[in-house]
Motif scaffolding. Structure first.
Motif, short mmCIF file in Angstrom:
data_model
loop_
_atom_site.label_atom_id
_atom_site.label_comp_id
_atom_site.label_asym_id
_atom_site.label_seq_id
_atom_site.Cartn_x
_atom_site.Cartn_y
_atom_site.Cartn_z
N VAL B 114 0.87 -1.18 0.00
CA VAL B 114 0.00 0.00 0.00
C VAL B 114 0.91 1.23 0.00
O VAL B 114 1.80 1.33 0.85
CB VAL B 114 -0.92 0.02 1.25
CG1 VAL B 114 -1.89 1.19 1.16
CG2 VAL B 114 -1.69 -1.28 1.36
N ALA B 116 1.22 5.63 -0.56
CA ALA B 116 0.49 6.90 -0.58
C ALA B 116 1.12 7.80 -1.62
O ALA B 116 2.34 7.86 -1.73
CB ALA B 116 0.54 7.55 0.79
N MET B 131 -5.86 4.14 6.36
CA MET B 131 -6.34 3.15 5.39
C MET B 131 -6.35 1.75 6.01
O MET B 131 -7.22 0.94 5.71
CB MET B 131 -5.45 3.14 4.14
CG MET B 131 -5.47 4.43 3.33
SD MET B 131 -7.09 5.11 3.06
CE MET B 131 -7.81 3.90 2.01
N VAL B 136 -7.58 -1.51 4.31
CA VAL B 136 -6.62 -1.57 3.20
C VAL B 136 -5.23 -1.74 3.79
O VAL B 136 -4.64 -0.79 4.30
CB VAL B 136 -6.68 -0.29 2.33
CG1 VAL B 136 -5.76 -0.42 1.13
CG2 VAL B 136 -8.09 -0.03 1.88
N ARG B 151 -13.59 5.83 0.09
CA ARG B 151 -13.37 7.26 -0.15
C ARG B 151 -14.13 8.09 0.89
O ARG B 151 -13.57 8.99 1.50
CB ARG B 151 -13.85 7.60 -1.57
CG ARG B 151 -13.59 9.04 -1.95
CD ARG B 151 -14.03 9.30 -3.36
NE ARG B 151 -13.37 8.40 -4.29
CZ ARG B 151 -13.78 8.20 -5.54
NH1 ARG B 151 -14.83 8.83 -6.01
NH2 ARG B 151 -13.13 7.39 -6.34
N ALA B 154 -12.64 7.50 4.44
CA ALA B 154 -11.28 8.04 4.59
C ALA B 154 -11.30 9.55 4.69
O ALA B 154 -10.52 10.15 5.43
CB ALA B 154 -10.41 7.59 3.43
N LEU B 164 -9.61 11.58 -2.16
CA LEU B 164 -8.83 10.35 -1.92
C LEU B 164 -9.42 9.23 -2.77
O LEU B 164 -10.64 9.11 -2.89
CB LEU B 164 -8.89 9.97 -0.45
CG LEU B 164 -8.09 8.74 0.00
CD1 LEU B 164 -7.51 8.98 1.38
CD2 LEU B 164 -8.92 7.48 0.01
N SER B 165 -8.55 8.47 -3.38
CA SER B 165 -9.03 7.29 -4.10
C SER B 165 -7.99 6.18 -3.97
O SER B 165 -6.78 6.45 -3.88
CB SER B 165 -9.28 7.60 -5.57
OG SER B 165 -8.06 7.75 -6.24
N VAL B 166 -8.47 4.96 -3.92
CA VAL B 166 -7.58 3.80 -3.83
C VAL B 166 -7.56 3.14 -5.21
O VAL B 166 -8.59 2.70 -5.71
CB VAL B 166 -8.06 2.80 -2.77
CG1 VAL B 166 -7.11 1.61 -2.67
CG2 VAL B 166 -8.20 3.47 -1.42
N ARG B 174 -2.53 1.85 -4.62
CA ARG B 174 -2.00 3.21 -4.56
C ARG B 174 -3.09 4.13 -4.01
O ARG B 174 -4.15 4.25 -4.63
CB ARG B 174 -1.56 3.68 -5.95
CG ARG B 174 -0.43 2.85 -6.52
CD ARG B 174 -0.09 3.30 -7.92
NE ARG B 174 0.80 2.36 -8.55
CZ ARG B 174 2.12 2.33 -8.40
NH1 ARG B 174 2.70 3.22 -7.63
NH2 ARG B 174 2.85 1.41 -9.01
N VAL B 175 -2.78 4.77 -2.88
CA VAL B 175 -3.75 5.68 -2.28
C VAL B 175 -3.40 7.08 -2.76
O VAL B 175 -2.41 7.67 -2.32
CB VAL B 175 -3.71 5.59 -0.74
CG1 VAL B 175 -4.76 6.48 -0.12
CG2 VAL B 175 -3.88 4.15 -0.29
N VAL B 177 -4.05 10.95 -2.96
CA VAL B 177 -4.74 11.98 -2.16
C VAL B 177 -4.47 13.37 -2.73
O VAL B 177 -3.46 13.60 -3.39
CB VAL B 177 -4.30 11.96 -0.67
CG1 VAL B 177 -4.68 10.68 -0.01
CG2 VAL B 177 -2.83 12.22 -0.53
#
Lengths: 95, 400
Positions: B114, B116, B131, B136, B151, B154, B164-166, B174-175, B177
């Motif tokens: 994971v 950021a 997360m 996550v 989303r 978070a 924010l999207s994962v 990949r988070v 932001v």
């Protein structure tokens, strides 16, 4: 002295009479040449001579002789042979 | 069959290139053709004959060669079988391969890493821990992630993030932001009435008043606690208006720093060899690779990660070497010279700490070194320049 006539097989005579393609009723051999580099021979029975400059094959209609340089038999199976190399001459020797 | 497929087939089944000496190669070729043994790429070089055949057919070729009065000799063997043959007694290879394939199949649907992205002020750890609380983390199932819910949740957990999207890419989550733009802080001077007083003695160099009324002027000497900026301001109509005072009063001050270093002092120091305790990290689990009991006492832990790295992130599978160095309280004896050097070092550290707090050291005024039986005391007086304001609340009582 009367000259002995060569006997033509019945199947061959039938083929000629009925205007059928060669090899339909009787066994015959076929050569496919790709320039002077490669020859595919169908109806080959065995190899009579094999060296770099001369390859002689026994076919159903007599011996077939390839002369040239760096000659080799790439494949021989199921009555077919592939002769590759620099082919200079192709000669037929009757039965 | 195209040439590449032929090569692949030969590689999988194994192929043998051999040479034959003497005899009649033409007879061998003819006999091989009759026995349905395909010989390929045959050639003649002088008295030698070269050809190739599938590895499994080579044994069948030997009696034919004998009949053709030839002696065959293998020149080259190629193919998967011959590559693996040297490792046939190494059980680890098939076990490792099986394990690798199993792991690949089992873990391909899970998150391995994971990361950021897009954050500049928020630390990676803060985003990743938020997360993790939402599910996550390395090892979670990719298919179980509800992106919309993530989303929304978070964003409530990370108020400083506006978007924010994962984004799952393979086994990497990949988070991404976008940080919220900081709005300027607006000071409300009409609330929390206060005065500014002197935090220490000094001589005023400059006065900057943002709110309130200045009670001192440049060049004036002040003592600790003296009013610098007043929160009670007289209006044009003669009434007194209370405000929250704000401003900067830069003054020339004197600071005395005293450092005492005893000749004998106690310190926590490494004692003995470090204890090696490796663990195998698999996603979030640390599997211990040691069989000793728990450690008691104080230890300094040094950790080395041996994880596969691709340049941007590490995979969470690998070895972690941990060294536990025992620490003991040790009595250190210093010579007077060593104690003086330590005192100088500690003085420098204190000065650095004060400088980072906004104090500027102008000059050294006085320095004394006092030596006693127990230790050494270094006292230095500096002339400094600093902001001496200290805000104190102003209590206002309404009289009816």
């Amino acid at each position: 002295m009367a000259r002995k006539r060569r006997k033509i097989p019945l199947t061959k005579r039938l083929e000629t009479a009925l205007e059928l393609p060669d090899g339909t009723l009787c066994r015959s051999f076929r050569i496919e040449l790709s320039g002077n580099r490669r020859a595919v021979i169908e109806g080959c029975r065995r190899i009579l001579q094999y060296d770099q400059n001369c390859i002689r094959l026994d076919t159903v209609e007599g011996a077939l002789c390839f002369e040239g340089d760096c000659l080799r038999v790439n494949c021989l199976s199921g009555g077919s042979a592939v002769v590759a190399g620099q082919i200079a001459t192709v000669g037929f020797e009757g039965e | 069959m195209t040439l590449n497929w032929l090569r692949l087939w030969r590689f999988l089944t194994g192929y043998v290139w051999f040479s034959g000496e003497g005899g009649f190669p033409e007879r061998l070729l003819t006999e091989a053709a009759k026995s349905h043994l395909p010989l390929s790429d045959s050639r003649r070089e002088g008295e030698s004959f070269f050809a190739g055949c599938p590895a499994r057919d080579y044994r069948r070729l030997r009696p034919l060669a004998r009949r053709a009065c030839m002696r065959l000799k293998i020149r080259h063997k190629s193919g998967l079988y011959f590559r693996l043959f040297p490792y046939r007694k190494r059980i680890g290879v098939p076990v490792g391969l099986t394990l690798a394939v199993t792991l690949l199949v089992l873990l391909s649907g899970r998150v391995w890493v994971v990361t950021a992205e897009g954050n500049t002020t928020i630390p990676d750890g803060e985003i990743l821990s938020a997360m993790e609380a939402l599910g996550v983390y390395p090892g979670c199932r990719l298919s179980s992630l509800d992106m919309e819910w993530l989303r929304t949740e978070a964003l409530t957990r990370l108020p400083q993030v506006s978007y924010l999207s994962v984004n799952p890419t393979g086994c990497v989550a990949r988070v991404a932001v976008t940080e919220r733009g900081q709005t300027p802080f607006i000071q409300d001077f009409k609330q929390n009435f206060s005065n500014m007083v002197a935090a220490r003695d000094g001589r005023i160099l400059s006065v900057e008043v943002y709110s309130g009324q200045a009670a001192v002027i440049a060049g004036q000497g002040v003592t600790k606690g003296m009013l610098l900026i007043g929160g009670a301001v007289e209006s044009a109509s003669g009434n007194t208006v209370f405000r929250r005072s704000a401003g900067r009063v830069i003054a020339e001050t004197t600071r005395e720093i005293s450092i005492t270093v005893p000749f004998r002092e106690q310190k926590q120091l490494p004692a003995g060899d470090p204890i090696f305790r490796p663990v195998f990290r698999f996603l979030t689990w640390d599997i211990p690779l040691f069989g000793h009991g728990a450690l008691s006492g104080d230890y300094l832990v040094t950790e080395y990660h041996h994880l596969p790295h691709n340049g941007s992130f590490s995979l969470p599978i690998g070895l972690i070497s941990r060294y536990y160095t025992p620490h003991k309280t040790t009595v250190l004896s210093h010579s007077p010279e060593a104690a003086a050097a330590i005192a100088d070092q500690r003085l420098k550290e204190q000065k650095d700490a004060l400088t980072s707090g906004g104090v500027t050291f102008l000059s050294e005024q006085h320095k004394t070194v006092q030596k006693t039986d127990r230790g050494i005391t270094l006292t230095v007086t500096y002339l400094c320049k600093e902001d001496i304001t200290r805000e104190i609340p102003l209590s206002v009582t309404e009289n009816s």
